[in-house]
Write an enzyme that holds these catalytic residues in place. Structure first.
Site, mmCIF file in Angstrom:
data_model
loop_
_atom_site.group_PDB
_atom_site.id
_atom_site.type_symbol
_atom_site.label_atom_id
_atom_site.label_comp_id
_atom_site.label_asym_id
_atom_site.label_seq_id
_atom_site.Cartn_x
_atom_site.Cartn_y
_atom_site.Cartn_z
ATOM 1 N NE ARG A 240 48.237 40.085 40.037
ATOM 2 C CZ ARG A 240 48.831 41.223 40.383
ATOM 3 N NH1 ARG A 240 48.158 42.155 41.023
ATOM 4 N NH2 ARG A 240 50.089 41.438 40.087
ATOM 5 C CG ASP A 242 48.418 44.658 43.535
ATOM 6 O OD1 ASP A 242 49.166 44.300 42.612
ATOM 7 O OD2 ASP A 242 48.569 45.715 44.170
ATOM 8 C CD GLU A 270 52.506 41.636 42.834
ATOM 9 O OE1 GLU A 270 53.469 42.212 42.326
ATOM 10 O OE2 GLU A 270 51.763 42.186 43.674
ATOM 11 C CG HIS A 340 51.368 44.220 35.039
ATOM 12 N ND1 HIS A 340 51.279 42.919 35.508
ATOM 13 C CD2 HIS A 340 50.945 45.002 36.046
ATOM 14 C CE1 HIS A 340 50.826 42.937 36.746
ATOM 15 N NE2 HIS A 340 50.608 44.180 37.097
ATOM 16 C CG ASP A 341 54.304 44.589 38.062
ATOM 17 O OD1 ASP A 341 53.967 45.724 37.674
ATOM 18 O OD2 ASP A 341 53.612 43.900 38.831
HETATM 19 C C1 NOJ Z 1 51.852 44.975 41.908
HETATM 20 C C2 NOJ Z 1 51.259 45.245 40.588
HETATM 21 O O1 NOJ Z 1 51.402 44.154 39.746
HETATM 22 C C3 NOJ Z 1 51.908 46.499 40.107
HETATM 23 O O2 NOJ Z 1 51.730 46.698 38.750
HETATM 24 C C4 NOJ Z 1 51.311 47.595 40.941
HETATM 25 O O3 NOJ Z 1 51.829 48.844 40.578
HETATM 26 C C5 NOJ Z 1 51.620 47.339 42.408
HETATM 27 N N1 NOJ Z 1 51.383 45.994 42.808
HETATM 28 C C6 NOJ Z 1 50.787 48.257 43.282
HETATM 29 O O4 NOJ Z 1 49.419 47.956 43.115
#
Ligand code: NOJ
Ligand code: NOJ
Ligand code: CA
Ligand code: CA
Length: 696
Positions: A240, A242, A270, A340-341
């Site tokens: 995955r 980032d 992502e 988690h975001d």
């Molecule tokens: C996206 C991630 O999902 C998030 O949790 C992270 O803080 C930022 N990218 C920076 O890595």
């Protein structure tokens, strides 16, 4: 023929979905774990002092979760019983040890996104040996391991205060490579923090205060090839990636081609999208980078419909149709309802049934479902870090747990869920009934999010005549239905809040391709084709009209073929198979054949003045530059951050060691003005990166 099936006892044996298949995740259900927050299996590796919170009172520092904890849950079948066959874990690499005080509050790298050495492990999660144990334990239970990986940045850094945190320093297996301040080797960007106003701004400036890598630097480029190789060698099954919106697309495509050339594994990025955000660049990335994406459009719409009541079932159906048209490999995008975001889907006091409906929708829709840890335990928590609390329970009897288990099993046994089309069959504000179909396999799903029962009349389906029990056995108040010879379903009542699932499987009457992976490669790479009805004997694989037979077909089974990409011109192909009996499959679109090994080249052109609305593009003689087709050219190019107008630039993945012919053009609406004179030429390096800078 009697077409009576019992939803609880699928008529076909489970197909091969072992961990050996690292390309196709469509039959899998992913479980997303924040490693620090799952289970503390080894207290000896817990950080100490301000970096650690016993009992996880402070959600901004380490709480003790580790790979030993995940292994314990693999071994006690928590995941297997839940139907999970892939775990996505936090970035495993060594992170900074510093405790960062932001406005009086301590923070640590417990989430794994503050890397310092991409070739070492985070000791709070475990050693390299324990990582190997994790892979082995998972594989022994047919569970795949996906690692989070964040090559966009190292850690929080300050240009002017080198003693802040660890100044973004990064190491190569223990050897210091560089720091953010005094970066004489140009490993990082030094353009301040992004305001996110444009994609260019988000790529070449820092994400918040995170030291942002310059991927056009040879050392950085090879560092990330070598470090991902290390994790591929450890036996990971997926990645995955980032923050893919924040790295140059050209670099990511060349990095993906490196991975696919070395040891291909399913990779998804992502690219965060907000509520109601639709992004053509996001579609383009998913279709052209070789990487899939987390399907934020799916996730945001599902949340609006089932959680926030800001959209209805018409919107849900529109999203399904829109994304099916926009993503060329819709079955490879990763679906979810929270992570988690985001605020957790479930909120205190909200109806549990809404979560269950959203889960049922996700588990029966196209794409690869990813379930955020604790969803099956109805965990709540709005915002970061409250959405990352310690796992509250490992109860296996919750409705959400049982639901996930039943539908995960159905994804493995009825290929309509993994590979099928989606057709809306009955719709109003609160009711969505849709049919998934692949070959002769059918699943019909009915969801009523409303608080009143609804009489469903005139429902048409592809189900053969028969009575169909609810696959969920009434878990969400669904009941059985009866279909007549033309698939028409007798009027029935879909209860308030009810979800019913009815399914039919039958052996294939013709070959059908459900998935191809990777969807990009060069001649000589091996491609995995999954589906049904290929037959036992070797037949033919077509790339457009090029037939591949014999030894270049590595293996041929009824549900899976592995084939070597032939030496054909670089472009996108339709892949089709013909069984030994002469029966043809569907054409699977957009397999991208590259010109060869890829490198990243930064193309820069100065003095390219334009009128308002006019932009500069790059075209050239190789497929990677659009093969002179202006509609496939690279651009609009950038002109704000690294270079300023009238200089334009773009990082492009192009074939290595190749003399390219190229030109720039200006485009205003449909009007195109090419650079005058002969084609320009540039010979790309055999490896590493390069920059070519000319005047218009
Ligand atoms: C996206 C991630 O999902 C998030 O949790 C992270 O803080 C930022 N990218 C920076 O890595
Ligand atoms: C396509 C041609 O093949 C190429 O040689 C030329 O430079 C561009 N069009 C621009 O005219
Ligand atoms: Ca621990
Ligand atoms: Ca960046």
């Amino acid at each position: 023929m009697i077409a009576l099936t019992n939803g609880n006892a699928p008529v076909q044996a489970a197909p091969d979905t072992s961990v050996l298949n690292q390309q196709n995740f469509s039959t899998d259900v992913i479980y997303q774990i924040v490693t620090d927050r799952f289970l503390d299996g080894n207290s000896a590796n817990n950080p100490t002092g301000a970096a650690f919170s016993p009992g996880c009172q402070n959600l901004r520092v380490y709480c003790g979760g580790d790979w030993a904890g995940i292994i314990a849950k693999i071994n006690d079948n928590y995941f297997t019983d839940l139907g999970i066959s892939a775990l996505w874990i936090s970035q495993p690499v060594e992170n900074i040890y510093a405790v960062i005080n932001y406005s009086g509050v301590n923070n640590t790298a417990y989430h794994g996104y503050w890397a310092r050495d991409f070739k070492k492990t985070n000791p709070a999660f475990g050693s390299m040996t324990e990582f190997q144990n994790l892979i082995q334990a998972a594989h022994a239970k047919n569970i795949k391991i996906i690692i989070d990986f964040a090559p966009n940045h190292t850690s929080p850094a300050s240009e002017t205060n080198p003693s802040f945190a660890e100044n973004g320093r990064f190491y190569n297996n223990g050897v210091l490579m560089g720091s953010y301040t005094g970066d004489t080797s140009g490993y990082f960007h030094h353009n301040g923090g992004s305001n996110f106003a444009t994609i260019e701004d988000g790529i070449y400036r820092n994400l918040y205060d995170l030291a942002d890598f310059n991927h056009n630097n040879n050392t950085v480029d090879s560092y990330f090839k070598e470090s991902i190789k290390l994790w591929l060698n450890m036996g990971i099954d997926g990645i995955r990636v980032d923050a893919v919106k924040h790295m140059p697309f050209g670099w990511q495509k060349s990095w993906m081609s490196y991975i696919y050339n070395y040891k291909p594994v399913f990779t998804f990025g992502e690219w965060f999208l907000g509520v109601n955000e639709i992004s053509p660049e996001n579609y383009h990335f998913a279709n052209d980078s070789g990487m899939s994406l987390l399907d934020f459009e799916f996730g945001q719409t599902a949340r609006q419909v089932f959680r926030d009541n800001t959209a209805n079932m018409y919107d849900l159906d529109a999203m399904i149709n829109r994304t099916a048209a926009a993503y060329t490999q819709i079955a490879d995008q990763v679906t979810f309802i929270d992570n988690h975001d985001m605020d957790r889907f479930h909120t205190t006091g909200a109806s549990a049934r809404r979560l269950e409906q959203a889960l049922a929708f996700t588990l029966t829709s196209r794409g690869v479902p990813a379930i955020y840890y604790g969803t099956e335990q109805y965990m709540t928590g709005n915002g970061d870090p409250d959405n990352r609390a310690m796992m509250t329970s490992f109860n296996r009897t919750s409705t959400a747990y049982q639901l996930t288990k039943k539908l995960a099993l159905l994804r493995k046994t009825n290929p309509a869920l993994a590979y099928g089309t989606t057709q809306q069959r009955w719709l109003n504000n609160d009711v969505y009934i849709y049919e998934r179909k692949f070959g002769n396999n059918v699943t019909v799903i009915a969801i009523n999010r409303g608080s009143a029962p609804v009489s469903i009349s005139g429902l048409a389906t592809s189900l053969p005549a028969g009575t169909y029990g609810d696959v969920l056995s009434g878990l969400l108040n669904g009941n059985s239905i009866s279909a007549s010879a033309n698939g028409g379903v007798s009027t029935f009542t879909l209860g308030a809040g009810a979800v019913g699932v009815w399914q039919y499987t039958a052996s294939a009457s013709a070959p059908a391709i459900g998935n191809i992976g990777p969807d990009m490669g060069k001649a000589g790479n091996v491609v995995t084709i999954d589906g049904r009805g290929f037959g036992a004997a070797k037949g033919t694989v077509f790339f457009d009209t090029t037939a591949v037979t014999g030894a270049t077909i590595v293996s041929w089974e009824d549900t899976q073929i592995k084939v070597v990409v032939p030496a054909i011109a670089a472009k996108k192909y339709q892949v089709k198979i013909r069984s030994s009996a002469g029966s043809d499959s569907n054409s699977y679109a957009n397999y991208n054949v590259l010109s060869g090994d890829q490198v990243t080249v930064r193309f820069v052109v100065s003095g390219a003045t334009t009128v308002f609305g006019e932009n500069v593009y790059l075209a050239g003689n190789v497929a990677e530059l659009g093969g002179w087709e202006s509609a496939k050219a690279i651009g609009p190019m950038y002109n704000q951050v690294l270079h300023a107008y009238p200089t334009w630039y773009y990082d492009v993945s192009v074939p290595a060691n190749t003399t390219l012919q190229y030109k720039y053009f200006k485009k205003n609406g449909q009007a195109i003005v090419w650079q005058s004179g002969n084609n320009r030429t540039f010979t790309t390096p055999t490896s590493g990166t390069a920059t070519v800078h000319i005047n218009w």
